[in-house]
Design an enzyme around this catalytic site. Structure first.
Site, PDB file in Angstrom:
ATOM      1  N   SER A   1      11.359   7.317   8.132  1.00 31.89           N
ATOM      2  CA  SER A   1      10.751   7.424   9.466  1.00 31.89           C
ATOM      3  C   SER A   1      10.929   6.099  10.195  1.00 31.89           C
ATOM      4  CB  SER A   1       9.267   7.752   9.319  1.00 31.89           C
ATOM      5  OG  SER A   1       8.622   7.754  10.571  1.00 31.89           O
TER       6      SER A   1
ATOM      7  N   CYS B   1      -2.159   8.026   8.396  1.00 32.85           N
ATOM      8  CA  CYS B   1      -1.016   7.478   9.134  1.00 32.85           C
ATOM      9  C   CYS B   1      -1.455   6.321  10.017  1.00 32.85           C
ATOM     10  CB  CYS B   1      -0.419   8.518  10.077  1.00 32.85           C
ATOM     11  SG  CYS B   1       0.259   9.933   9.271  1.00 32.85           S
TER      12      CYS B   1
ATOM     13  N   CYS C   1      -1.008   0.966  15.859  1.00 29.36           N
ATOM     14  CA  CYS C   1      -0.841   0.976  14.401  1.00 29.36           C
ATOM     15  C   CYS C   1      -1.520  -0.214  13.740  1.00 29.36           C
ATOM     16  CB  CYS C   1       0.654   0.983  14.068  1.00 29.36           C
ATOM     17  SG  CYS C   1       0.995   1.009  12.309  1.00 29.36           S
TER      18      CYS C   1
ATOM     19  N   CYS D   1       3.854   8.555   0.068  1.00 24.42           N
ATOM     20  CA  CYS D   1       4.165   7.779   1.267  1.00 24.42           C
ATOM     21  C   CYS D   1       4.346   6.330   0.831  1.00 24.42           C
ATOM     22  CB  CYS D   1       2.990   7.945   2.233  1.00 24.42           C
ATOM     23  SG  CYS D   1       3.180   7.055   3.769  1.00 24.42           S
TER      24      CYS D   1
ATOM     25  N   GLU E   1       8.791  -1.113   8.859  1.00 25.03           N
ATOM     26  CA  GLU E   1       9.816  -0.365   9.560  1.00 25.03           C
ATOM     27  C   GLU E   1      11.057  -0.318   8.654  1.00 25.03           C
ATOM     28  OE1 GLU E   1      10.476   1.574  12.059  1.00 25.03           O
ATOM     29  OE2 GLU E   1      12.608   1.426  11.619  1.00 25.03           O
TER      30      GLU E   1
ATOM     31  N   CYS F   1       4.475  -5.557   9.318  1.00 24.90           N
ATOM     32  CA  CYS F   1       5.529  -4.974  10.143  1.00 24.90           C
ATOM     33  C   CYS F   1       5.701  -5.839  11.386  1.00 24.90           C
ATOM     34  CB  CYS F   1       5.132  -3.554  10.564  1.00 24.90           C
ATOM     35  SG  CYS F   1       6.414  -2.681  11.497  1.00 24.90           S
TER      36      CYS F   1
ATOM     37  N   GLU G   1       0.833  -1.200   0.000  1.00 18.52           N
ATOM     38  CA  GLU G   1       0.000   0.000   0.000  1.00 18.52           C
ATOM     39  C   GLU G   1       0.871   1.253   0.000  1.00 18.52           C
ATOM     40  OE1 GLU G   1      -3.046  -0.113   2.983  1.00 18.52           O
ATOM     41  OE2 GLU G   1      -3.420  -2.245   2.653  1.00 18.52           O
TER      42      GLU G   1
ATOM     43  N   CYS H   1       3.656  -2.096  17.371  1.00 10.31           N
ATOM     44  CA  CYS H   1       3.129  -0.913  18.065  1.00 10.31           C
ATOM     45  C   CYS H   1       1.605  -1.028  18.221  1.00 10.31           C
ATOM     46  CB  CYS H   1       3.472   0.359  17.300  1.00 10.31           C
ATOM     47  SG  CYS H   1       5.242   0.590  17.091  1.00 10.31           S
TER      48      CYS H   1
ATOM     49  N   SER I   1       9.742   8.279  15.315  1.00  8.35           N
ATOM     50  CA  SER I   1       8.403   8.204  15.913  1.00  8.35           C
ATOM     51  C   SER I   1       8.579   8.060  17.415  1.00  8.35           C
ATOM     52  CB  SER I   1       7.650   7.004  15.348  1.00  8.35           C
ATOM     53  OG  SER I   1       7.485   7.172  13.963  1.00  8.35           O
TER      54      SER I   1
HETATM   55  N1  SAH Z   1       7.732   2.255  11.063  1.00  5.28           N
HETATM   56  C1  SAH Z   1       7.945   3.628  10.795  1.00  5.28           C
HETATM   57  C2  SAH Z   1       7.109   4.205   9.685  1.00  5.28           C
HETATM   58  C3  SAH Z   1       5.638   3.838   9.605  1.00  5.28           C
HETATM   59  S1  SAH Z   1       4.405   4.738  10.423  1.00  5.28           S
HETATM   60  C4  SAH Z   1       7.790   4.448  12.038  1.00  5.28           C
HETATM   61  O1  SAH Z   1       7.419   3.900  13.074  1.00  5.28           O
HETATM   62  O2  SAH Z   1       8.083   5.632  12.018  1.00  5.28           O
HETATM   63  C5  SAH Z   1       4.509   6.422  10.077  1.00  5.28           C
HETATM   64  C6  SAH Z   1       4.004   7.268  11.230  1.00  5.28           C
HETATM   65  O3  SAH Z   1       2.627   7.021  11.531  1.00  5.28           O
HETATM   66  C7  SAH Z   1       4.770   6.990  12.520  1.00  5.28           C
HETATM   67  O4  SAH Z   1       5.149   8.185  13.119  1.00  5.28           O
HETATM   68  C8  SAH Z   1       3.734   6.282  13.386  1.00  5.28           C
HETATM   69  O5  SAH Z   1       4.002   6.485  14.742  1.00  5.28           O
HETATM   70  C9  SAH Z   1       2.461   6.937  12.920  1.00  5.28           C
HETATM   71  N2  SAH Z   1       1.268   6.157  13.244  1.00  5.28           N
HETATM   72  C10 SAH Z   1       1.166   4.821  13.401  1.00  5.28           C
HETATM   73  N3  SAH Z   1      -0.096   4.470  13.706  1.00  5.28           N
HETATM   74  C11 SAH Z   1      -0.808   5.624  13.747  1.00  5.28           C
HETATM   75  C12 SAH Z   1      -2.177   5.917  13.986  1.00  5.28           C
HETATM   76  N4  SAH Z   1      -3.045   4.954  14.228  1.00  5.28           N
HETATM   77  N5  SAH Z   1      -2.558   7.210  13.949  1.00  5.28           N
HETATM   78  C13 SAH Z   1      -1.688   8.192  13.654  1.00  5.28           C
HETATM   79  N6  SAH Z   1      -0.388   7.970  13.377  1.00  5.28           N
HETATM   80  C14 SAH Z   1       0.049   6.700  13.439  1.00  5.28           C
END
Ligand code: SAH
Length: 387
Positions: free
Chosen positions: A208, A364, A130, A116, A177, A123, A98, A127, A236
């Site tokens: 990121s 995001c 996410c 993006c 990631e 992943c 995606e 987290c 992040s």
């Molecule tokens: N793995 C990487 C990049 C993917 S996520 C990272 O962790 O940075 C890109 C951004 O979206 C990250 O800052 C993450 O913290 C944020 N993100 C993840 N889940 C989210 C959510 N449900 N709402 C808003 N931002 C989110």
């Protein structure tokens, strides 16, 4: 290394690596270099006679959502069936990548787009907030598959008659990631930045990360190389303390916030010409109190200001986009504003990330194939070295 039997694709290679690969198959260097440039400039597949077209995974789904700046487009590319087959018995029906095209209006009013991209299908970081984490890691993408997303996005924009609406930024903020797949991500960036290829300025590419300290240490070296100094780096951070971060980001148990800050400070020293980005997903009841704002301000203190360069860190507050079956709601407008004011009150350079694409699960943290959720997956692999 590429041997004579490997099919060569300009996707994911720099011009010189492509030419070297060609030379191994008897293609004269100047010829291969010209073919590479023509391929990217004229979108000319015939420039590379033996390149299989399937290298660019077909788009199988596309969702558009209007917003003030234009239309946010999420598109899904499906990897080749032979590849998908390998994963079918693991409960993964398709290998879907995606990506999201986000419209932007620049300071001068010019329209552009941020792309993006995903670095993995799924992943492994786990987290809690996410969507992608709910899938677990299916597999890492190759450099060609990463650059393939840029290619597909450009085709979408060109088809829309938008010769004047280029992709001006690429952020590795899609699924996965990037520091868990660092070799391929670096290869993809080298290709994206190649002047004869996509020609993206290094300063318009941002990686990121969840905060894999081993990978960040590698980036400290990478950004000191010629041509890489302006690569964007985003962390992040998402929490003001180890207590909160351990709760929502399992990786923090391996590398805590102190270690994280140290490596970010090392990065700052070697690449002070560009701001470091700190992302903070604001989740109601989890990390959004006044006390949290205070703690975050303390942690960010070294990045707040430097004598010579002004602010060296930018805090990007992202209102939480509820994932499927989310235990938390989105934050209220009032709490977002309050948190942002608390941060700027402490001298932090802070911006709010506008939410785009939420209704299409394109915002995001909302990327992920729902069928794949909840299957048994390999949990976080913290002992593996980055890339
Ligand atoms: N793995 C990487 C990049 C993917 S996520 C990272 O962790 O940075 C890109 C951004 O979206 C990250 O800052 C993450 O913290 C944020 N993100 C993840 N889940 C989210 C959510 N449900 N709402 C808003 N931002 C989110």
């Amino acid at each position: 290394m590429i041997d004579a039997a490997t099919p060569i694709s300009p996707l994911g290679l720099t011009r010189d690596d492509f030419a070297r690969a060609g030379a191994m198959r008897g293609v004269p260097l100047p010829h291969a270099r010209k073919a590479y440039a023509r391929f990217y400039r004229e979108r000319d597949w015939a420039a590379i006679p033996d390149l299989p077209r399937t290298v660019i995974a077909p788009i199988v789904n596309r969702l558009d959502e209007p917003c003030a700046e234009g239309v946010t487009t999420k598109f899904v590319q499906r990897l080749d069936p032979p590849d998908s087959g390998r994963f079918a018995d693991q409960g993964v029906p398709h290998l879907d990548i995606e990506s999201v095209i986000i419209p932007m209006i620049g300071r001068t009013g010019r329209k552009g787009h941020t792309l993006c991209v995903s670095s993995q299908v799924g992943c492994a970081m786990g987290c809690g907030f996410c969507e992608t984490a709910q899938m677990g890691l299916v597999r890492s993408l190759t450099a060609a598959e990463i650059v393939g997303q840029w290619w597909a996005a450009r085709e979408i924009l060109i088809d829309e008659g938008g010769a004047g609406v280029p992709i001006d930024n690429i952020v590795f903020m899609g699924m996965g990631e990037p520091l868990d797949n660092l070799d391929e991500v670096l290869k993809a960036i080298a290709c994206l930045a190649d002047h004869s290829g996509p020609g993206m300025p290094m300063s318009s590419i941002t990686v990121s990360t969840v905060g894999r300290v081993d990978g960040l240490r590698r980036l400290v070296e990478v950004v000191q190389q010629e041509g890489w100094k302006r690569l964007g780096i985003a962390l992040s951070v998402n929490a003001p303390s180890d207590e909160v971060r351990n709760e929502i980001m399992p990786l923090n148990k391996r590398w805590g916030m102190e270690e994280l800050r140290e490596v970010m400070l090392d990065l700052m020293k070697v690449r002070a010409s560009r701001k470091l980005l700190f992302e903070y997903v604001l989740i109601p009841g989890v990390n959004d109190s006044d006390e949290h704002a205070q703690q975050l301000g303390d942690w960010l203190r070294p990045f707040v200001r430097s004598e010579t360069q002004g602010h060296i860190g930018l805090l990007n507050v992202i209102p939480y986009n509820p994932r499927r079956n989310s235990p938390w709601p989105a934050p209220s407008e009032a709490s977002v504003t309050r948190f942002i004011e608390a941060m700027s009150g402490q001298g932090v350079y802070v911006k709010r990330r506008r939410t785009k694409g939420r209704s299409q699960m394109a915002a995001c943290g909302q990327l992920g194939t729902s069928e794949i959720r909840g299957r048994n997956y390999t949990p976080i692999t913290t002992n593996k070295s980055a890339g």
